[in-house]
Design a protein around this motif. Structure first.
Motif, short mmCIF file in Angstrom:
data_model
loop_
_atom_site.label_atom_id
_atom_site.label_comp_id
_atom_site.label_asym_id
_atom_site.label_seq_id
_atom_site.Cartn_x
_atom_site.Cartn_y
_atom_site.Cartn_z
N HIS A 56 36.94 43.17 50.73
CA HIS A 56 38.27 43.13 50.10
C HIS A 56 39.33 43.41 51.15
CE1 HIS A 56 37.42 47.44 49.90
NE2 HIS A 56 38.63 47.72 49.45
N HIS A 58 41.74 45.73 51.72
CA HIS A 58 42.37 47.01 52.06
C HIS A 58 42.23 47.31 53.55
CE1 HIS A 58 42.41 48.77 47.73
NE2 HIS A 58 43.48 48.05 48.01
N HIS A 132 39.10 46.85 41.48
CA HIS A 132 39.64 47.70 42.55
C HIS A 132 40.71 46.86 43.26
CE1 HIS A 132 39.83 50.57 45.85
NE2 HIS A 132 39.54 49.63 46.71
N ASP A 151 34.33 48.96 47.91
CA ASP A 151 34.90 50.02 47.05
C ASP A 151 34.74 49.72 45.56
OD1 ASP A 151 35.62 51.31 49.35
OD2 ASP A 151 37.77 50.89 49.18
ZN LIG Z 1 39.63 49.62 48.91
#
Ligand SMILES: [Zn+2]
Length: 209
Positions: A56, A58, A132, A151
């Protein structure tokens, strides 16, 4: 598939070096930072890295991606395209996470639900589990019974869903439908904290009752 977890960044994000032991080909999943540490592990293992994979968008998962991909001259694959807005905001994310300024990038290719990613002879199945972040994916190796979940799921926890476009209902139902239905013996590699198994989380995780 051999998995070597390399904690990186002040967030102790679990970057993973995944290795096909038959071919010595490898991929790096979620190089959040500390790329000298990742490169040292690659060198020590004597493997040939073919690609960088992202679960992802982030920053603590992607912060070292461009530098590592450029150093190794390999493509950046994933996450699912709904995470584009996170990758476009990497500069704002670096302020939010207290990281050095970081510019945005676009991966070489996005991943989709059900797609197969090859690393040597390993065939990783892509599971798209939003909540998330909207484009979060997990990477499942059915043959060696291991899954990398970023996550989405932690030992005794689940990912935060209070970010923009987060959704706790979606996250929990995705975990229940796509992860808890897998073989209980499957080993789970979360993006933070210790390794666990599907069966252990199914039995004990308070967020999944
Ligand atoms: Zn994350």
């Amino acid at each position: 598939m051999k998995v070597i977890v390399i904690p990186v960044t002040p967030y102790e994000q679990n970057c993973s070096l995944i290795i096909c032991e038959e071919t010595q080909k490898a991929a790096v999943v979620d190089p959040g930072g500390n790329i000298e540490r990742i490169l040292a592990t690659i060198e020590k293992q004597g493997v040939s890295v073919e690609k960088v994979l992202l679960t992802h968008g982030h920053l603590d998962h992607v912060g070292g991606t461009e530098a590592l991909a450029n150093t190794l001259n390999v493509p950046i694959i994933g996450p699912e395209k709904e995470d584009l807005f996170w990758l476009e905001q990497l500069e704002a994310q670096s302020q939010r996470f207290g990281f050095p300024p970081h510019s945005s990038f676009t991966p070489t290719a996005w991943l989709e639900e059900g797609e197969i990613v090859e690393v040597g002879n390993i065939k990783l199945k892509v599971l798209h589990i939003p909540g998330h972040t909207p484009g979060h994916i997990a990477l499942l190796d059915e043959q060696s019974q291991q899954v990398i979940v970023g996550d989405i799921l932690f030992s005794g926890g689940i990912g935060r869903s209070d970010f923009p476009r987060g959704n706790q209902f979606q996250l929990v139902s995705g975990i229940k439908n796509k992860l808890l239905t897998l073989d209980p013996e499957i080993v789970v590699y979360p993006g933070h904290g210790p390794t666990t198994t599907i069966g252990h989380e199914k039995m004990t995780n308070p967020f999944l009752r």
